[in-house]
Design an enzyme around this catalytic site. Structure first.
Site, PDB file in Angstrom:
ATOM      1  N   GLU A   1      65.339  72.474  -5.983  1.00  0.00           N
ATOM      2  CA  GLU A   1      65.547  73.594  -5.617  1.00  0.00           C
ATOM      3  C   GLU A   1      65.342  75.363  -5.417  1.00  0.00           C
ATOM      4  O   GLU A   1      65.543  75.886  -5.261  1.00  0.00           O
ATOM      5  CB  GLU A   1      66.121  73.700  -8.037  1.00  0.00           C
ATOM      6  CG  GLU A   1      66.865  73.305  -7.940  1.00  0.00           C
ATOM      7  CD  GLU A   1      66.730  73.343 -10.053  1.00  0.00           C
ATOM      8  OE1 GLU A   1      65.230  72.908 -10.378  1.00  0.00           O
ATOM      9  OE2 GLU A   1      67.466  73.503 -10.149  1.00  0.00           O
TER      10      GLU A   1
ATOM     11  N   ALA B 251      59.663  69.735 -10.931  1.00  0.00           N
ATOM     12  CA  ALA B 251      59.256  70.236 -12.291  1.00  0.00           C
ATOM     13  C   ALA B 251      58.218  69.203 -12.416  1.00  0.00           C
ATOM     14  O   ALA B 251      59.504  67.949 -12.696  1.00  0.00           O
ATOM     15  CB  ALA B 251      60.051  70.752 -13.501  1.00  0.00           C
TER      16      ALA B 251
ATOM     17  N   GLY C 208      63.071  70.624  -9.475  1.00  0.00           N
ATOM     18  CA  GLY C 208      62.904  71.527  -8.974  1.00  0.00           C
ATOM     19  C   GLY C 208      62.886  71.525  -7.045  1.00  0.00           C
ATOM     20  O   GLY C 208      62.514  73.197  -7.002  1.00  0.00           O
TER      21      GLY C 208
ATOM     22  N   GLU D 141      68.491  65.257 -13.095  1.00  0.00           N
ATOM     23  CA  GLU D 141      67.954  65.728 -14.174  1.00  0.00           C
ATOM     24  C   GLU D 141      69.233  65.595 -15.632  1.00  0.00           C
ATOM     25  O   GLU D 141      68.046  64.592 -16.396  1.00  0.00           O
ATOM     26  CB  GLU D 141      68.191  67.524 -14.171  1.00  0.00           C
ATOM     27  CG  GLU D 141      67.359  67.943 -13.825  1.00  0.00           C
ATOM     28  CD  GLU D 141      67.222  68.858 -12.358  1.00  0.00           C
ATOM     29  OE1 GLU D 141      68.221  67.608 -11.729  1.00  0.00           O
ATOM     30  OE2 GLU D 141      66.500  69.255 -11.812  1.00  0.00           O
TER      31      GLU D 141
HETATM   32  N1  COA Z   1      56.553  65.572 -12.434  1.00  0.00           N
HETATM   33  C1  COA Z   1      55.502  64.485 -13.034  1.00  0.00           C
HETATM   34  N2  COA Z   1      54.642  64.118 -12.722  1.00  0.00           N
HETATM   35  C2  COA Z   1      55.314  63.641 -11.639  1.00  0.00           C
HETATM   36  C3  COA Z   1      56.449  63.500 -10.923  1.00  0.00           C
HETATM   37  C4  COA Z   1      57.577  65.502 -11.811  1.00  0.00           C
HETATM   38  N3  COA Z   1      58.704  65.108 -11.204  1.00  0.00           N
HETATM   39  N4  COA Z   1      57.424  63.363  -9.745  1.00  0.00           N
HETATM   40  C5  COA Z   1      56.176  62.117  -9.701  1.00  0.00           C
HETATM   41  N5  COA Z   1      54.849  62.623 -10.596  1.00  0.00           N
HETATM   42  C6  COA Z   1      54.042  61.960 -10.473  1.00  0.00           C
HETATM   43  C7  COA Z   1      54.374  60.185 -11.122  1.00  0.00           C
HETATM   44  O1  COA Z   1      53.817  60.278 -12.227  1.00  0.00           O
HETATM   45  C8  COA Z   1      52.785  59.565 -10.142  1.00  0.00           C
HETATM   46  O2  COA Z   1      51.498  60.284 -11.268  1.00  0.00           O
HETATM   47  P1  COA Z   1      50.935  58.723 -11.755  1.00  0.00           P
HETATM   48  O3  COA Z   1      50.034  58.478 -10.724  1.00  0.00           O
HETATM   49  O4  COA Z   1      49.820  59.649 -12.434  1.00  0.00           O
HETATM   50  O5  COA Z   1      51.312  57.794 -12.744  1.00  0.00           O
HETATM   51  C9  COA Z   1      52.899  59.976  -9.127  1.00  0.00           C
HETATM   52  O6  COA Z   1      53.923  61.347  -8.869  1.00  0.00           O
HETATM   53  C10 COA Z   1      53.558  59.096  -7.979  1.00  0.00           C
HETATM   54  O7  COA Z   1      54.898  59.047  -7.864  1.00  0.00           O
HETATM   55  P2  COA Z   1      55.434  57.593  -8.713  1.00  0.00           P
HETATM   56  O8  COA Z   1      56.730  57.802  -9.403  1.00  0.00           O
HETATM   57  O9  COA Z   1      54.397  56.988  -8.302  1.00  0.00           O
HETATM   58  O10 COA Z   1      55.693  57.432  -6.855  1.00  0.00           O
HETATM   59  P3  COA Z   1      57.043  56.057  -6.131  1.00  0.00           P
HETATM   60  O11 COA Z   1      57.152  56.247  -4.675  1.00  0.00           O
HETATM   61  O12 COA Z   1      57.503  55.392  -7.053  1.00  0.00           O
HETATM   62  O13 COA Z   1      58.141  57.439  -6.912  1.00  0.00           O
HETATM   63  C11 COA Z   1      60.111  59.351  -6.829  1.00  0.00           C
HETATM   64  C12 COA Z   1      59.022  58.244  -6.145  1.00  0.00           C
HETATM   65  C13 COA Z   1      59.509  60.884  -6.487  1.00  0.00           C
HETATM   66  C14 COA Z   1      60.992  58.175  -7.107  1.00  0.00           C
HETATM   67  C15 COA Z   1      59.811  59.292  -8.457  1.00  0.00           C
HETATM   68  O14 COA Z   1      58.027  59.955  -8.668  1.00  0.00           O
HETATM   69  C16 COA Z   1      60.462  60.184  -9.211  1.00  0.00           C
HETATM   70  O15 COA Z   1      61.861  59.867  -9.596  1.00  0.00           O
HETATM   71  N6  COA Z   1      59.597  61.235  -9.829  1.00  0.00           N
HETATM   72  C17 COA Z   1      60.407  62.302 -10.568  1.00  0.00           C
HETATM   73  C18 COA Z   1      61.505  62.606 -10.239  1.00  0.00           C
HETATM   74  C19 COA Z   1      62.601  63.922 -10.969  1.00  0.00           C
HETATM   75  O16 COA Z   1      63.004  62.782 -11.732  1.00  0.00           O
HETATM   76  N7  COA Z   1      62.689  65.250 -10.382  1.00  0.00           N
HETATM   77  C20 COA Z   1      63.218  65.610 -11.583  1.00  0.00           C
HETATM   78  C21 COA Z   1      62.662  66.694 -12.382  1.00  0.00           C
HETATM   79  S1  COA Z   1      63.539  67.652 -13.560  1.00  0.00           S
END
Ligand code: COA
Length: 259
Positions: free
Chosen positions: A114, A65, A111, A134
């Site tokens: 999910e 999400a 999400g 989460e």
């Molecule tokens: N919500 C909002 N933005 C998200 C996102 C999310 N769940 N997951 C990734 N993004 C965005 C990042 O903020 C970033 O945006 P920016 O370039 O404007 O800063 C872009 O997507 C790229 O992500 P980034 O984190 O730079 O890539 P990465 O390769 O370093 O890491 C992940 C990849 C998937 C490990 C990391 O993005 C992450 O941990 N995301 C969140 C996962 C999460 O907790 N999801 C559950 C949500 S309830």
């Protein structure tokens, strides 16, 4: 048309591609609303037999999400977020009248996992990583993850995945039954289409009835055996049943019409 989704067709298979690559296809409110509409339309479109959901690009299916949208929420807004999402998208997919396959092409987190869990079948590419992170954000899964993950992999594994917030690889996911198949990224959509094509050879109303009956096995309060009897009985009133049995007796392939 949609801002956050791409829609594509291959015969009776509809592809829904979540297309917010710069945010790793994270599900913001607008994307969830579009998903609801796209899935509703597909379920009501006679020319669509089944749906494949995937993410744009090679890095992410859906990275969760959209965290930026709920950062300032209180518990009332949090409840609305989970309830609306579950009703409008996740339950909609699971209880749909047509098969939905998740083609997990990269990160499927929160999400995103999910969403894949709500689909009927999951195929992952070798680079896919799945998890419910989460608790690392001070939350728990809210789009059905605590329920569907436990149903699929058992309570013990589900608790390990949810409590550690660790990601599992595609091969680990295959071992624990979280995904049905693992293939290379380049073969992912072809494999999903191949499985869907085999489903689409079968009687559509029977497919719908089977989804309903299997879902009942996991629904609290539902009598799954009774649901099975009712749906089994319903099939006898369909033209597709007559066609299926006649084709078998005449030693030919059936031509189903979803009637
Ligand atoms: N919500 C909002 N933005 C998200 C996102 C999310 N769940 N997951 C990734 N993004 C965005 C990042 O903020 C970033 O945006 P920016 O370039 O404007 O800063 C872009 O997507 C790229 O992500 P980034 O984190 O730079 O890539 P990465 O390769 O370093 O890491 C992940 C990849 C998937 C490990 C990391 O993005 C992450 O941990 N995301 C969140 C996962 C999460 O907790 N999801 C559950 C949500 S309830």
């Amino acid at each position: 048309m949609f801002q956050n989704l791409l829609i594509d067709y291959n015969g009776r298979i509809q592809h829904i591609i979540i297309n917010r690559q710069s945010k790793l296809n994270a599900l913001n409110k607008a994307t969830l609303a579009e998903l609801h509409t796209a899935i509703y339309d597909a379920f009501h479109n006679d020319r669509v037999g089944g749906i494949i959901i995937t993410g744009a690009g090679e890095k992410a299916f859906v990275a969760g999400a959209d965290i930026s949208e709920f950062a300032s929420f209180d518990s009332i807004k949090g409840e609305q977020l989970a309830r609306n999402g579950q009703n409008l998208v996740f339950n909609q997919i699971e209880n749909g009248n047509k098969p939905v396959i998740a083609a997990i092409n990269g990160f499927a987190l929160g999400g995103g996992l999910e969403l894949a869990l709500a689909c009927h079948i999951r195929i992952a590419s070798e680079n896919a990583k799945m998890g419910l992170p989460e608790v690392g954000l001070g939350l728990i899964p809210g789009y059905g993850g605590t329920q569907r993950l436990a149903q699929l992999v058992g309570k013990g594994k589900a608790l390990e995945i949810i409590l550690t917030a660790d990601m599992v690889t595609a091969h680990e996911a295959l071992q624990i039954g979280l995904v049905n198949h693992v293939v290379s990224q380049q073969d992912l959509l072809a494999r999903a289409e191949e499985i869907m094509s085999r489903i689409l050879l079968r009687a559509p109303l029977a497919i719908e009835a089977a989804i309903t009956a299997v879902n009942a096995s996991m629904q609290t309060g539902a009598d799954g055996y009774e649901t099975e009897i009712e749906n089994f009985a319903k099939c006898f009133n369909t033209d597709d049943f007559k066609e299926g049995v006649t084709a078998f007796l005449e030693k030919r392939k059936p031509h189903f019409k979803a009637e």
